[in-house]
Design an enzyme around this catalytic site. Structure first.
Site, PDB file in Angstrom:
ATOM      1  NE  ARG A   1      -3.756   2.040   2.664  1.00  0.00           N
ATOM      2  CZ  ARG A   1      -4.965   2.140   2.106  1.00  0.00           C
ATOM      3  NH1 ARG A   1      -5.411   1.175   1.342  1.00  0.00           N
ATOM      4  NH2 ARG A   1      -5.733   3.191   2.331  1.00  0.00           N
TER       5      ARG A   1
ATOM      6  NE  ARG B   1      -1.661   5.736   8.574  1.00  0.00           N
ATOM      7  CZ  ARG B   1      -2.948   5.443   8.502  1.00  0.00           C
ATOM      8  NH1 ARG B   1      -3.436   4.881   7.399  1.00  0.00           N
ATOM      9  NH2 ARG B   1      -3.762   5.694   9.506  1.00  0.00           N
TER      10      ARG B   1
ATOM     11  CD  GLU C   1      -9.334  -0.170  10.096  1.00  0.00           C
ATOM     12  OE1 GLU C   1      -9.375  -0.948   9.127  1.00  0.00           O
ATOM     13  OE2 GLU C   1      -9.350   1.074   9.991  1.00  0.00           O
TER      14      GLU C   1
ATOM     15  CB  SER D   1     -12.010  -3.964   7.940  1.00  0.00           C
ATOM     16  OG  SER D   1     -13.104  -3.284   7.377  1.00  0.00           O
TER      17      SER D   1
ATOM     18  NE  ARG E   1      -2.627  -0.887  11.250  1.00  0.00           N
ATOM     19  CZ  ARG E   1      -3.421  -0.034  10.604  1.00  0.00           C
ATOM     20  NH1 ARG E   1      -4.727  -0.003  10.886  1.00  0.00           N
ATOM     21  NH2 ARG E   1      -2.941   0.777   9.687  1.00  0.00           N
TER      22      ARG E   1
END
Length: 446
Positions: free
Chosen positions: A278, A293, A367, A370, A408
């Site tokens: 990403r 991130r 977070e 999801s 993460r």
């Protein structure tokens, strides 16, 4: 992608959803192009039919000329002359029709292109219980699970812990690959793989088929799964090969059945563990410290394809969310589940839950998972269909969930399980994957 017939009947609702999701698309312009497209399509089909009819007239005329050979020589000449004139007139008309047809086809191609460009921007509608809001600050908490850790000492964040334990090396990651890069070493690399394997084993036990998937995909795969055009700036492209690096195994898992008609007597459950990439465009200055991130990470993804049944899809959404929650329980981490609001949802999502895990260094939940229900939005783009009980062909529904994402997840794992002596205890569920390590201890000082 939504059905254009449905959009015509619910234009106001679709435009309102685009506004809530922050997508700049004019539904009025789309419908105008749709009207032009249908008009041009009717005209081109009419012109093709006219050309075909005139071509048949020429063929019939040729046949009649051949049959006229039985006439007298004088009659034959007269008939041939008249027929030749008629044939020339028809051929002239055919030429005129072809010219007009070419013009209309060019117009139709241009309008179709404009129409599809707008269709690709149209968002999925949202469920009635999706909260309205502009950002993640407007997400609605549904439940909290687990007790927050209480420390009798000054806790360290995961970066300091990683350095002290000798398992994370960010400076050398940056030296090698630039910002938002890292190395995991020793027990850190084992922990990274352990959480993935734990998730894989959980999903396989729940009937998911494990797959190894391509990480470099064609643009068609990104577009058909709804990640292009709006997510293009978040994706790394390999221009010479016309390929793209995926940000989730959702892309190749859904694309696996692209263009196929399935038997969905029971839902198709698939899972994959993969590296993900990403670009993080637009996040400059955000979460720059540590592993929250980063540009390269790993995910275990679950994807489900089912019948176009909203009740069944809702049950499956709860199921894949429970799978992720069970994993967090096995990792002994406190978390909360939130209903994602309209402004924090992607274009393709109908209903979404985020799971946020407690991260002591942030003094908040972050977070980590999801879950999304997309209805038939993704299946329409991917042309994934099935036959219902009456034999009717319908588009399927698709759902997805991040079972675990690492590194993460290492943030709460390290921070929540740290001990006063600087060590980190490994949850019991992970110990079988850690080569006998039950506690990660600080490096010996030289």
């Amino acid at each position: 992608m939504l059905d254009i017939k449905w959009i015509r009947q619910h234009a106001e609702q679709v435009q309102e959803t685009a506004k809530y999701k922050g997508i700049a698309v004019s539904i009025a312009e789309l419908l105008l192009l749709d009207e032009q497209r249908r008009k041009l399509l009717a005209e081109t089909e009419g012109l093709r039919e006219e050309r075909n009819q005139k071509s048949k007239q020429i063929a019939a005329l040729v046949a009649s000329i051949q049959a006229a050979r039985k006439l007298s020589e004088e009659e034959d000449k007269a008939f041939a002359a008249a027929s030749s004139t008629e044939k020339a007139n028809i051929q002239s008309a055919v030429k005129a029709v072809n010219g007009l047809l070419a013009e209309r086809e060019a117009q139709l191609e241009k309008v179709n292109q404009q129409f599809m460009e707008l269709m690709e921007l149209v968002p999925n509608i949202v469920s009635a219980d999706t909260p309205l809001g502009e950002s993640d600050a407007d997400n609605v908490e549904l439940r909290r699970v687990g007790q927050l850790p209480v420390f009798t000492f000054e806790p360290l964040d995961h970066v300091a812990l990683g350095e002290q334990l000798g398992i994370i090396d960010i400076p050398r990651g940056v030296k090698c690959a630039g910002s938002r890069s890292y190395y995991l070493k020793g027990a850190g690399a084992l922990l990274h793989r352990a959480v993935q394997q734990l998730a894989i084993d959980l999903l396989v036990s729940r009937g998911f088929s494990l797959m190894e998937v391509p990480l470099m995909v064609r643009e068609e795969a990104m577009a058909s799964t709804g990640f292009f055009p709006l997510g293009r700036d978040q994706t790394y492209g390999l221009q010479e090969d016309d390929k793209w690096l995926v940000g989730t195994a959702e892309v190749p898992l859904v694309a696996y059945y692209g263009g196929e008609t399935l038997s969905l007597s029971r839902p198709v459950r698939m899972a994959a563990a993969s590296a993900c990439f990403r670009s993080e465009i637009g996040s400059a200055g955000r979460d720059v410290r540590g592993l929250y991130r980063v540009h390269q990470f790993s995910k275990v993804e679950q994807v489900v394809i089912c019948r176009a049944d909203e009740e069944e899809a809702e049950q499956l959404l709860q199921e894949i969310t429970r799978n992720a929650e069970e994993l967090l329980a096995m990792l002994e981490l406190p978390y909360r589940v939130v209903a994602v609001c309209t402004g924090d949802m992607s274009q393709k999502t109908y209903k979404q839950y985020d799971i946020e895990t407690w991260m002591p260094s942030r003094n908040s939940y972050g977070e980590t998972h999801s879950s999304s229900n997309l209805l038939d939005f993704q299946a329409r783009r991917s042309n994934i269909r099935y036959k219902d009980a009456e034999g009717m062909i319908k588009y399927a529904y698709t759902l997805n969930n991040t079972a675990v994402a690492s590194p993460r997840i290492l943030i709460p794992l390290l921070e929540a399980h740290q001990q006063e002596d600087g060590s980190v205890a490994i949850p019991a569920a992970l110990q079988p994957y850690m080569n006998g390590i039950t506690v990660i201890k600080p490096l010996m000082k030289e």
